[in-house]
Design a protein around this motif. Structure first.
Motif, PDB file in Angstrom:
ATOM      1  N   GLY A 154       0.807  -1.223   0.000  1.00  0.00           N
ATOM      2  CA  GLY A 154       0.000   0.000   0.000  1.00  0.00           C
ATOM      3  C   GLY A 154       0.831   1.258   0.000  1.00  0.00           C
ATOM      4  O   GLY A 154       1.701   1.447  -0.845  1.00  0.00           O
ATOM      5  N   ASP A 155       0.573   2.144   0.975  1.00  0.00           N
ATOM      6  CA  ASP A 155       1.258   3.436   1.028  1.00  0.00           C
ATOM      7  C   ASP A 155       2.433   3.425   2.007  1.00  0.00           C
ATOM      8  O   ASP A 155       2.784   4.426   2.592  1.00  0.00           O
ATOM      9  CB  ASP A 155       0.274   4.541   1.398  1.00  0.00           C
ATOM     10  CG  ASP A 155      -0.354   4.344   2.770  1.00  0.00           C
ATOM     11  OD1 ASP A 155      -0.242   3.237   3.315  1.00  0.00           O
ATOM     12  OD2 ASP A 155      -0.948   5.300   3.288  1.00  0.00           O
ATOM     13  N   ARG A 156       3.071   2.270   2.167  1.00  0.00           N
ATOM     14  CA  ARG A 156       4.211   2.128   3.078  1.00  0.00           C
ATOM     15  C   ARG A 156       5.540   2.241   2.327  1.00  0.00           C
ATOM     16  O   ARG A 156       5.625   1.947   1.139  1.00  0.00           O
ATOM     17  CB  ARG A 156       4.182   0.788   3.793  1.00  0.00           C
ATOM     18  CG  ARG A 156       2.889   0.481   4.477  1.00  0.00           C
ATOM     19  CD  ARG A 156       2.821   1.134   5.805  1.00  0.00           C
ATOM     20  NE  ARG A 156       1.584   0.710   6.478  1.00  0.00           N
ATOM     21  CZ  ARG A 156       1.028   1.382   7.430  1.00  0.00           C
ATOM     22  NH1 ARG A 156       1.553   2.495   7.853  1.00  0.00           N
ATOM     23  NH2 ARG A 156      -0.070   0.951   7.985  1.00  0.00           N
ATOM     24  N   VAL A 157       6.571   2.656   3.075  1.00  0.00           N
ATOM     25  CA  VAL A 157       7.914   2.844   2.520  1.00  0.00           C
ATOM     26  C   VAL A 157       8.910   2.176   3.464  1.00  0.00           C
ATOM     27  O   VAL A 157       8.787   2.294   4.686  1.00  0.00           O
ATOM     28  CB  VAL A 157       8.246   4.348   2.403  1.00  0.00           C
ATOM     29  CG1 VAL A 157       9.645   4.565   1.873  1.00  0.00           C
ATOM     30  CG2 VAL A 157       7.239   5.057   1.526  1.00  0.00           C
ATOM     31  N   LEU A 158       9.903   1.472   2.912  1.00  0.00           N
ATOM     32  CA  LEU A 158      10.969   0.869   3.701  1.00  0.00           C
ATOM     33  C   LEU A 158      12.167   1.817   3.655  1.00  0.00           C
ATOM     34  O   LEU A 158      12.668   2.142   2.571  1.00  0.00           O
ATOM     35  CB  LEU A 158      11.349  -0.495   3.139  1.00  0.00           C
ATOM     36  CG  LEU A 158      12.436  -1.256   3.894  1.00  0.00           C
ATOM     37  CD1 LEU A 158      11.926  -1.691   5.262  1.00  0.00           C
ATOM     38  CD2 LEU A 158      12.892  -2.459   3.095  1.00  0.00           C
ATOM     39  N   VAL A 159      12.603   2.278   4.830  1.00  0.00           N
ATOM     40  CA  VAL A 159      13.683   3.266   4.920  1.00  0.00           C
ATOM     41  C   VAL A 159      14.793   2.706   5.794  1.00  0.00           C
ATOM     42  O   VAL A 159      14.538   2.137   6.856  1.00  0.00           O
ATOM     43  CB  VAL A 159      13.159   4.591   5.539  1.00  0.00           C
ATOM     44  CG1 VAL A 159      14.285   5.581   5.747  1.00  0.00           C
ATOM     45  CG2 VAL A 159      12.076   5.184   4.659  1.00  0.00           C
ATOM     46  N   LYS A 160      16.044   2.874   5.345  1.00  0.00           N
ATOM     47  CA  LYS A 160      17.208   2.524   6.163  1.00  0.00           C
ATOM     48  C   LYS A 160      17.728   3.818   6.758  1.00  0.00           C
ATOM     49  O   LYS A 160      18.085   4.756   6.026  1.00  0.00           O
ATOM     50  CB  LYS A 160      18.287   1.851   5.329  1.00  0.00           C
ATOM     51  CG  LYS A 160      19.477   1.450   6.160  1.00  0.00           C
ATOM     52  CD  LYS A 160      20.485   0.686   5.359  1.00  0.00           C
ATOM     53  CE  LYS A 160      21.622   0.289   6.294  1.00  0.00           C
ATOM     54  NZ  LYS A 160      22.696  -0.334   5.571  1.00  0.00           N
TER      55      LYS A 160
ATOM     56  N   VAL B 227       9.465   0.826  -1.974  1.00  0.00           N
ATOM     57  CA  VAL B 227       8.187   1.513  -1.797  1.00  0.00           C
ATOM     58  C   VAL B 227       7.047   0.578  -2.188  1.00  0.00           C
ATOM     59  O   VAL B 227       7.212  -0.294  -3.034  1.00  0.00           O
ATOM     60  CB  VAL B 227       8.093   2.815  -2.631  1.00  0.00           C
ATOM     61  CG1 VAL B 227       9.132   3.805  -2.185  1.00  0.00           C
ATOM     62  CG2 VAL B 227       8.239   2.551  -4.105  1.00  0.00           C
ATOM     63  N   GLY B 228       5.898   0.794  -1.557  1.00  0.00           N
ATOM     64  CA  GLY B 228       4.706   0.040  -1.905  1.00  0.00           C
ATOM     65  C   GLY B 228       4.094   0.583  -3.198  1.00  0.00           C
ATOM     66  O   GLY B 228       4.575   1.557  -3.777  1.00  0.00           O
ATOM     67  N   GLY B 229       3.016  -0.010  -3.619  1.00  0.00           N
ATOM     68  CA  GLY B 229       2.369   0.375  -4.865  1.00  0.00           C
ATOM     69  C   GLY B 229       1.454   1.582  -4.747  1.00  0.00           C
ATOM     70  O   GLY B 229       0.932   2.069  -5.745  1.00  0.00           O
ATOM     71  N   GLY B 230       1.240   2.073  -3.518  1.00  0.00           N
ATOM     72  CA  GLY B 230       0.315   3.181  -3.317  1.00  0.00           C
ATOM     73  C   GLY B 230      -1.111   2.672  -3.210  1.00  0.00           C
ATOM     74  O   GLY B 230      -1.375   1.482  -3.271  1.00  0.00           O
ATOM     75  N   THR B 231      -2.023   3.609  -3.033  1.00  0.00           N
ATOM     76  CA  THR B 231      -3.444   3.277  -2.965  1.00  0.00           C
ATOM     77  C   THR B 231      -4.181   4.200  -3.921  1.00  0.00           C
ATOM     78  O   THR B 231      -3.587   5.091  -4.521  1.00  0.00           O
ATOM     79  CB  THR B 231      -4.003   3.461  -1.538  1.00  0.00           C
ATOM     80  OG1 THR B 231      -3.916   4.842  -1.181  1.00  0.00           O
ATOM     81  CG2 THR B 231      -3.234   2.633  -0.520  1.00  0.00           C
TER      82      THR B 231
ATOM     83  N   THR C 200       5.278   9.343  -3.788  1.00  0.00           N
ATOM     84  CA  THR C 200       6.056  10.494  -4.264  1.00  0.00           C
ATOM     85  C   THR C 200       7.554  10.297  -4.086  1.00  0.00           C
ATOM     86  O   THR C 200       8.327  11.193  -4.402  1.00  0.00           O
ATOM     87  CB  THR C 200       5.625  11.770  -3.516  1.00  0.00           C
ATOM     88  OG1 THR C 200       5.736  11.544  -2.113  1.00  0.00           O
ATOM     89  CG2 THR C 200       4.191  12.137  -3.864  1.00  0.00           C
ATOM     90  N   VAL C 201       7.970   9.154  -3.561  1.00  0.00           N
ATOM     91  CA  VAL C 201       9.388   8.856  -3.403  1.00  0.00           C
ATOM     92  C   VAL C 201       9.704   7.572  -4.149  1.00  0.00           C
ATOM     93  O   VAL C 201       8.813   6.790  -4.484  1.00  0.00           O
ATOM     94  CB  VAL C 201       9.786   8.710  -1.915  1.00  0.00           C
ATOM     95  CG1 VAL C 201       9.628  10.022  -1.183  1.00  0.00           C
ATOM     96  CG2 VAL C 201       8.991   7.625  -1.235  1.00  0.00           C
ATOM     97  N   SER C 202      10.985   7.358  -4.415  1.00  0.00           N
ATOM     98  CA  SER C 202      11.401   6.142  -5.101  1.00  0.00           C
ATOM     99  C   SER C 202      12.665   5.603  -4.426  1.00  0.00           C
ATOM    100  O   SER C 202      13.350   6.337  -3.714  1.00  0.00           O
ATOM    101  CB  SER C 202      11.647   6.420  -6.580  1.00  0.00           C
ATOM    102  OG  SER C 202      12.617   7.435  -6.737  1.00  0.00           O
TER     103      SER C 202
END
Length: 90
Positions: A7-13, A43-47, A53-55
């Motif tokens: 969804g609208d989740r992002v994995l950040v280090k 990044v997730g696929g969004g909803t 807005t980030v990559s």
């Protein structure tokens, strides 16, 4: 990477915070602040309501207490909503 956000989740280090001050004093781990800067790993696929807005590869600033900390493969990551990202650092 074996972790794919949904969804609208992002994995950040998180990027490491400074080990010592400008005056040369070393900061112990217990006194360090939680880092607010990191690199987007996935990044997730969004909803239908939220556009991503980030990559991957973007350096970002995020809210201080945003997201959930996880460990995977000996590395520490955070999974957060894209709304918790405040800015992209260029």
């Amino acid at each position: 990477m074996a972790i794919k956000p949904l969804g609208d989740r992002v994995l950040v280090k998180s990027l490491d915070s400074e080990e010592k001050t400008a005056g040369g004093i070393y900061i112990p781990d217990s006194a360090k602040e939680k880092p607010q800067e990191g690199e987007v790993i996935a990044v997730g696929g969004g909803t239908k309501d939220v556009e991503m807005t980030v990559s991957p590869g973007d350096k970002v600033l995020h809210s201080k207490y945003a997201g959930t900390e996880i460990k995977h493969g000996g590395e520490e990551y955070m999974i957060m909503k894209v709304d918790d990202i405040l800015a992209v650092v260029e």
